[in-house]
Structures are given as C-alpha cells and as structure tokens.
Design an enzyme around this catalytic site. Structure first.
Site, PDB file in Angstrom:
ATOM      1  N   LYS A 129      22.283-101.602  26.708  1.00 10.75           N
ATOM      2  CA  LYS A 129      21.520-102.044  27.670  1.00 10.75           C
ATOM      3  C   LYS A 129      20.764-101.120  28.321  1.00 10.75           C
ATOM      4  O   LYS A 129      21.100 -99.967  28.240  1.00 10.75           O
ATOM      5  CB  LYS A 129      22.392-102.661  28.761  1.00 10.75           C
ATOM      6  N   ASP A 169      15.030-108.953  29.663  1.00 12.75           N
ATOM      7  CA  ASP A 169      16.111-109.304  30.535  1.00 12.75           C
ATOM      8  C   ASP A 169      15.464-109.556  31.979  1.00 12.75           C
ATOM      9  O   ASP A 169      14.409-109.964  32.019  1.00 12.75           O
ATOM     10  CB  ASP A 169      17.557-108.233  30.655  1.00 12.75           C
TER      11      ASP A 169
END
Ligand code: NDP
Ligand code: 2IT
Length: 449
Positions: A129, A169
C-alpha cells in the site's frame, strides 16, 4: 478482546513494541492473530521459523519527501509512503491513498490487510500500500498533476510490473492514475502497462475496474443473504461515502432491487426516502467534484442533508460502510441492531471498530469483513494485469462475469473455512484463516527469506 494463543501473544507484543502508537496497525494485526489460534492448534508448524513474526513485519518500507509548487508559486512539502508488505504470492499489489490522515501506521495497516485480501482473492499477487498526507481537496487540476508527477519521480524506482503494482484508493482515481502512469512512462521510457491498474481504457485499463469494488461487495453480500434465503430485493440500504466504492455499490444494489436511503461524505449525510438518485450523485461527485450537501439543495423536497451526526442512525436492513477506517463504532452498531439491520458488507478497509464487529456477531447480524467483501477491486486489478500481459482487452460483460465468479469463490472459501474451523457463519474467522493459509504455505515453500 479475545485472549491470544500463547504462541501468538509474543508476536503481537513485538508488533506493538516495534510499531509504537500505530493503533490502526495494531488493530488489524490483533484481529488476524485472534483468528489464528484455531489454525495453530491444528497446524503448529505454521508457528515455526518465526513465520507469524515475519508475516507481521513488512518486507520493505519507503518514506520520501514530495516537494511541489502550488498555483501561487509557493513550494509545498508532503510525505510519501510505500509499504511493500509481502511478496510471497506475487508482486506487491495495492492502492495509493492521498488524504491528510495518511501516516506510516495507516499505510502499514492497509498493506497488512491487503496481503490477506489478495491471498483470499486467489490471484497471484502480494500485498502493499502507498500514499501521501497530501490533501487533494480544493486543489486545481494543475496542482494535482504536479503533485502526482513529483510523487512518482521518487516512487518510480521502486515499482515495476514484476515488482510492485499500485492502483487507486481514497483521493486517487482515474485522473491521478493517469498522471502517475504518464510520469512513470516518461521517466523509464517504457510503456509498461502492467505497472499500474485502474488505468483509463485508452491506455491499458480494464473494463469494470472502476465499478469492481462496489459491484464485488454487493455480489458478496448477495451470496451471504442467499445463505439465509434472502436477497437485496425490497431491502433498504445505507451506503456511507460517496466516492468510487460507494457509488458503484449503490448502482449494483439498485439493479438488484434494493433502495438506497442514505449516503455521505466526511462533512455529513443525505437521506432520500424515495431512494437516492444516483445520476445526481455521480454528477455532483464525479463531474463537478462538489460536496454531498449539494444533493439536498438540488433535489429539493424529499431529500435532506444532516451535517455531522452519524449516517448509521438512518434505519436500514443492510449497511455498507464504504468511506474509511473505524467509521462505524460500537455505538453505531448498537443503533443498527436496534433498527433491525440484518447484514453488513464492508466496502472500505476496516470501517468497523472491533467493538462494532463483536456487537454485530453477538446479535446474529451477517457480517462481511472488508478483506473479503471489498476484494473485487484488487481481483479486477489482477485481471487488468492479465490483459496487459497478453496485450488483450476483454469486454465489460466478460470482465464482470469473472468478477462475479471470483466473488462467489471468495464467499464460499470464507464460509467453508469458518465451518471447517468450528465457527459456522463467522466470515471474519473464515477470511483471516483462508487468507493466512495461502500466504503461510507459500512463505514456507520459499524458505526463510
Ligand atoms: P474515494 O476517495 O473515491 O471516496 C472516499 C469517500 O469516503 C468520500 O466520500 C470521502 O468523503 C469519504 N471519506 C474519506 N475519508 C474520510 C474520513 N476520514 N471520514 C469520513 N469520510 C471519509 O475513495 P474510495 O471510494 O476508493 O475508497 C473508500 C474506501 O474503500 C477506503 O477505505 C478504501 O481503502 C476502500 N477500498 C477502495 C478500493 C478501490 O478500488 N478504490 C478497493 C477496496 C477498498 P470526502 O470527499 O469528504 O473526503
Ligand atoms: O484496498 C484495495 O484493495 C484497493 N485500494 C485496490 C487495490 C488494487 O491494487 O486494485
């Protein structure tokens, strides 16, 4: 909190010591370790060779300076992150988040969750991430582009279609992916389509990737409802957020005959008892990039906007939290139970607090954890990588059919694993154990690395 197995307790203590103050990361690790006691009892070899300790420690963490020039000519500094958590199953894979709340602990919790989610999807992808504390709100298109270019000027050296493959995201959608991929292409002199997913359809993107997370969550909850002979048809649903995940969750639920009564952004929520007009939400959020309060203003009678307060006070049958972590608290869960909710599907990552999850499960509310229910986004990213590798592009129908079958597979894997480990209907346990076993098996096969 559930007592941890004596073999797991020291691993958790070490995570807390080594990552002091990173509460979201502790929360995510704790939940997985609570599920693993039953696995270690059956398969003690999974605790050998410090496997649990290794799985809780990211393989690599990158933190960097992102300088850029705003429209007034002032130099701004943000911090960039990429946590490459686990590559036992494939290249690191996971989104990039731009939000002022981003710090290394947030990215670490998201990378940890992503590792198990990606494993559960059955696709050959590891977990990672990234993100920045950059706040895109109120920034011009030019500022967004310059920020993305500066962010990528550093990050590009750590990426690659076989190394690390980011996507979007919170705060990162098609526009930002375009700017980041454009800068990657320019710096490397390679049209390496498989290095990013969520790309535009003209330059290697996949049909249905935009819709995939929301559609996938809806498919998951549909399977879960079907286990009790129920469906979305005629159900009242509340979806928090009004971003990518929320919008396509609402779209799919409506196509299944459900009514969306409320959605939100970080300032407040709108209630429309006639059912949310999704075309209007898309116009406000995707085209104009305005606040959800505009909905009530433009819609007039029947719709109202509530600033602050909790969207979970709106009575519903199904709750789909699709905004951010810990947005649904114990107090909210009690309210949903009191109002007769039957199911919860997590579109966001870790949106329910541990207390909220316990309240749902104790009350017999069907609960779909994010790492299973929202895996349709990353699974479709893996389909995008597959299309890029073969220089092919599939139709929307073909891609959505694959997504639907992947979501059924994830649902069934969670349900079967929960049964196997003596906790029928516990999708949290099922998801954590099924995801863990795939990562653990691969790590054991690869040796101590
Ligand atoms: P978007 O940026 O498109 O939308 C985010 C939405 O959530 C906005 O409505 C935003 O409101 C709201 N929100 C964000 N932060 C907060 C906050 N701190 N408090 C309250 N509301 C907030 O992001 P996505 O829809 O892509 O992501 C939503 C969630 O889904 C995240 O948890 C993400 O990690 C998860 N997810 C996303 C996937 C994807 O493919 N995009 C895949 C799987 C999970 P505002 O505009 O006011 O900030
Ligand atoms: O949380 C997630 O799964 C995402 N933001 C999507 C990740 C991806 O690589 O598609």
């Amino acid at each position: 909190m559930i007592q941890l197995d004596e073999k797991l307790e020291p691993a958790f203590d070490e995570v807390v010591r080594r990552n002091a103050g990173e509460l979201e990361f502790h929360q995510a690790v704790r939940e997985v370790l609570e599920s693993l006691g039953r696995v270690i009892a059956k398969r003690p070899e999974y605790a050998d060779d410090a496997l649990i300790e290794r799985i809780c420690e990211p393989e690599r963490q990158i933190i960097f300076r992102v300088p850029w020039v705003d429209d007034q000519g002032r130099v701004q500094i943000n911090r960039g992150f990429r946590v490459q958590f686990n590559s036992a199953l494939g290249p690191y894979k996971g989104g990039i988040r731009f939000h002022p709340s981003v710090n290394v602990g947030i990215i670490k919790f998201l990378g940890f969750e992503q590792t198990f989610k990606n494993a559960l999807s059955g696709m050959p992808i590891g977990g990672g991430k990234g993100g920045s504390d950059f706040n895109p709100r109120g920034r011009s298109n030019g500022e967004i582009m310059r920020f993305c270019q500066s962010f990528m000027t550093e990050l590009h050296r750590h990426l690659g279609e076989h190394t690390d493959v980011p996507a979007g995201d919170i705060g990162v959608g098609g526009r930002e992916i375009g700017y980041m991929f454009g800068q990657y292409k320019r710096l490397t002199n390679r049209f390496e389509a498989g290095v990013f997913t969520g790309k535009g359809l003209l330059y290697g993107g996949s049909c249905a990737r935009t819709e995939a997370t929301g559609y996938g969550n809806t498919y998951f909850v549909q399977s879960m409802l079907a286990m009790r002979g129920q469906s979305f048809d005629g159900k009242k649903c509340v979806v928090s957020g009004a971003g990518n995940v929320a919008i396509y969750t609402m779209e799919k639920i409506q196509s299944f005959g459900g009514t969306i009564v409320a959605c939100s952004d970080s300032n407040g929520y709108v209630v429309d008892e006639n059912g949310i007009d999704l075309a209007l939400v898309k116009e406000i959020k995707e085209v104009r990039r305005e606040r959800i309060s505009e909905y009530a203003r433009m819609k007039g009678a029947g719709a109202h906007y509530i600033e602050k307060g909790s969207i979970w006070d709106v009575p519903c049958d199904v709750a789909m939290p699709s905004a951010t972590q810990n947005e649904l608290t114990g107090r909210d869960a009690r309210m949903l139970v009191k109002n007769g909710a039957v199911a919860v599907g997590e579109g966001a990552n870790m949106p329910s607090t541990s207390e909220a999850i316990r309240i749902f499960q104790d009350a017999g509310v069907m609960f779909a954890p994010g790492k299973a229910a929202n895996a349709g986004g990353v699974a479709t990213s893996a389909l995008e990588m597959q299309q890029n590798a073969s220089r092919d592009s599939w139709t929307f129908e073909q891609t959505e059919a694959r997504l639907a079958s992947i979501m059924r597979g994830i649902h069934d894997r969670c349900a079967t694993t929960a049964d196997e480990y003596g906790a029928p209907g516990d999708y949290v346990l099922g998801a954590n154990i099924a995801g863990f076993i795939r990562v653990a098996e691969s790590m054991r096969a690869l040796g101590v690395i």
